[in-house]
Design a protein around this motif. Sequence first.
Motif, mmCIF file in Angstrom:
data_model
loop_
_atom_site.group_PDB
_atom_site.id
_atom_site.type_symbol
_atom_site.label_atom_id
_atom_site.label_comp_id
_atom_site.label_asym_id
_atom_site.label_seq_id
_atom_site.Cartn_x
_atom_site.Cartn_y
_atom_site.Cartn_z
ATOM 1 N N PHE A 42 0.827 -1.208 0.000
ATOM 2 C CA PHE A 42 0.000 0.000 0.000
ATOM 3 C C PHE A 42 0.862 1.259 0.000
ATOM 4 O O PHE A 42 0.709 2.137 -0.854
ATOM 5 C CB PHE A 42 -0.932 -0.013 1.219
ATOM 6 N N TYR A 43 1.783 1.379 0.951
ATOM 7 C CA TYR A 43 2.574 2.607 1.065
ATOM 8 C C TYR A 43 3.588 2.757 -0.062
ATOM 9 O O TYR A 43 3.852 3.871 -0.511
ATOM 10 C CB TYR A 43 3.225 2.711 2.448
ATOM 11 N N ASP A 44 4.163 1.663 -0.551
ATOM 12 C CA ASP A 44 5.046 1.777 -1.719
ATOM 13 C C ASP A 44 4.282 2.392 -2.885
ATOM 14 O O ASP A 44 4.760 3.338 -3.525
ATOM 15 C CB ASP A 44 5.584 0.409 -2.147
ATOM 16 N N ALA A 45 3.093 1.874 -3.169
ATOM 17 C CA ALA A 45 2.301 2.369 -4.304
ATOM 18 C C ALA A 45 1.910 3.826 -4.114
ATOM 19 O O ALA A 45 2.001 4.629 -5.049
ATOM 20 C CB ALA A 45 1.053 1.501 -4.490
ATOM 21 N N ILE A 68 10.249 2.184 6.544
ATOM 22 C CA ILE A 68 10.592 3.598 6.632
ATOM 23 C C ILE A 68 10.408 4.238 5.265
ATOM 24 O O ILE A 68 10.958 3.774 4.265
ATOM 25 C CB ILE A 68 12.036 3.793 7.116
ATOM 26 N N TYR A 69 9.628 5.315 5.246
ATOM 27 C CA TYR A 69 9.372 6.091 4.034
ATOM 28 C C TYR A 69 9.881 7.500 4.254
ATOM 29 O O TYR A 69 9.480 8.171 5.204
ATOM 30 C CB TYR A 69 7.873 6.115 3.703
ATOM 31 N N LEU A 70 10.764 7.953 3.375
ATOM 32 C CA LEU A 70 11.281 9.311 3.404
ATOM 33 C C LEU A 70 10.711 10.042 2.203
ATOM 34 O O LEU A 70 10.775 9.540 1.077
ATOM 35 C CB LEU A 70 12.812 9.307 3.335
ATOM 36 N N HIS A 71 10.143 11.223 2.439
ATOM 37 C CA HIS A 71 9.537 11.974 1.338
ATOM 38 C C HIS A 71 9.487 13.452 1.700
ATOM 39 O O HIS A 71 8.963 13.814 2.765
ATOM 40 C CB HIS A 71 8.130 11.451 1.049
ATOM 41 N N ASN A 72 10.047 14.273 0.857
ATOM 42 C CA ASN A 72 10.032 15.733 1.043
ATOM 43 C C ASN A 72 10.485 16.154 2.438
ATOM 44 O O ASN A 72 9.901 17.031 3.061
ATOM 45 C CB ASN A 72 8.639 16.305 0.751
ATOM 46 N N GLY A 73 11.520 15.505 2.942
ATOM 47 C CA GLY A 73 12.083 15.867 4.235
ATOM 48 C C GLY A 73 11.344 15.307 5.435
ATOM 49 O O GLY A 73 11.706 15.603 6.573
ATOM 50 N N SER A 74 10.332 14.502 5.228
ATOM 51 C CA SER A 74 9.575 13.904 6.322
ATOM 52 C C SER A 74 9.770 12.394 6.339
ATOM 53 O O SER A 74 10.195 11.799 5.347
ATOM 54 C CB SER A 74 8.084 14.211 6.169
ATOM 55 N N MET A 90 6.975 5.979 9.455
ATOM 56 C CA MET A 90 7.431 4.640 9.804
ATOM 57 C C MET A 90 6.211 3.777 10.118
ATOM 58 O O MET A 90 5.247 4.249 10.723
ATOM 59 C CB MET A 90 8.367 4.708 11.002
ATOM 60 N N VAL A 91 6.263 2.516 9.700
ATOM 61 C CA VAL A 91 5.177 1.574 9.924
ATOM 62 C C VAL A 91 5.784 0.365 10.634
ATOM 63 O O VAL A 91 6.785 -0.186 10.180
ATOM 64 C CB VAL A 91 4.510 1.147 8.601
ATOM 65 N N THR A 92 5.148 -0.059 11.725
ATOM 66 C CA THR A 92 5.719 -1.134 12.527
ATOM 67 C C THR A 92 4.634 -2.005 13.140
ATOM 68 O O THR A 92 3.499 -1.557 13.316
ATOM 69 C CB THR A 92 6.601 -0.550 13.660
ATOM 70 N N ALA A 93 5.010 -3.218 13.472
ATOM 71 C CA ALA A 93 4.151 -4.025 14.335
ATOM 72 C C ALA A 93 4.285 -3.431 15.738
ATOM 73 O O ALA A 93 5.383 -3.025 16.129
ATOM 74 C CB ALA A 93 4.601 -5.479 14.310
ATOM 75 N N PRO A 131 9.868 3.596 -2.888
ATOM 76 C CA PRO A 131 9.371 2.543 -2.001
ATOM 77 C C PRO A 131 10.088 2.603 -0.655
ATOM 78 O O PRO A 131 11.215 3.092 -0.552
ATOM 79 C CB PRO A 131 9.725 1.250 -2.753
ATOM 80 N N GLY A 132 9.435 2.086 0.361
ATOM 81 C CA GLY A 132 10.010 2.084 1.694
ATOM 82 C C GLY A 132 11.140 1.077 1.829
ATOM 83 O O GLY A 132 11.267 0.151 1.036
ATOM 84 N N GLU A 133 11.918 1.293 2.866
ATOM 85 C CA GLU A 133 12.978 0.352 3.221
ATOM 86 C C GLU A 133 12.657 -0.245 4.573
ATOM 87 O O GLU A 133 12.000 0.393 5.394
ATOM 88 C CB GLU A 133 14.324 1.074 3.263
ATOM 89 N N THR A 134 13.108 -1.452 4.800
ATOM 90 C CA THR A 134 12.906 -2.116 6.081
ATOM 91 C C THR A 134 14.188 -2.001 6.884
ATOM 92 O O THR A 134 15.261 -2.367 6.394
ATOM 93 C CB THR A 134 12.537 -3.594 5.873
ATOM 94 N N ASP A 135 14.079 -1.490 8.119
ATOM 95 C CA ASP A 135 15.277 -1.344 8.946
ATOM 96 C C ASP A 135 15.578 -2.651 9.684
ATOM 97 O O ASP A 135 14.850 -3.645 9.553
ATOM 98 C CB ASP A 135 15.161 -0.142 9.887
ATOM 99 N N ALA A 136 16.635 -2.664 10.465
ATOM 100 C CA ALA A 136 17.083 -3.867 11.173
ATOM 101 C C ALA A 136 16.048 -4.372 12.175
ATOM 102 O O ALA A 136 16.059 -5.547 12.535
ATOM 103 C CB ALA A 136 18.408 -3.585 11.880
#
Length: 126
Positions: free
Chosen positions: A18-21, A40-46, A49-52, A30-35
Motif C-alpha cells: 500500500f505505502y510503496d504504491a 521507513i518512508y522518506l519523502h520531502n524531508g519527512s 514509519m510503519v511497525t508491528a 518505495p520504503g525500506e525495512t530497517d534492522a
Amino acid sequence: MFTHIMIGSNDLQRSKRFYDATFVALGGKPGETDARGRLIYLHNGSRLMVTAPIDGKPATSANGGTIGILAASADQVRAWHSEGVAHGGTSIETPPSERPDGSFVAYMRDPDGNKLTVRSLPGATK
C-alpha cells in the motif's frame, strides 16, 4: 516540530504494498525495512514509519487522528488516491476534490484503518 510519524500495522507486507504504491504516486520511493523490521518512508524531508506494535498487541487506528501528506499537484493527489484504493485502501469522505481555498484534497484509510489525507497547496500545478 516532528521528527517522524509512526503507525502500527497488523500485516507489514500488506502495508508495504500500500505505502510503496502511494508514495511512488507522489514521486517518492518505495520504503525500506530497517534492522528492527520497521518500514521507513522518506519523502520531502519527512519520515513515516510503519511497525508491528512493540507491546505485541494488535495495531489499531487512531480515532479522530489524520495523517496529512503534501503533494506537488492535483494530479499527484489523484494518483495517490487511485494507487491507494488499488492497493487495499478505502476511499472516505469526499472524492478527490478542490477545496474553496484552492487546495486539492483526497482522503482514505490504509489497510489497517489509519486515516490519511493528501493535499496539494493552492496554486500548485494541475
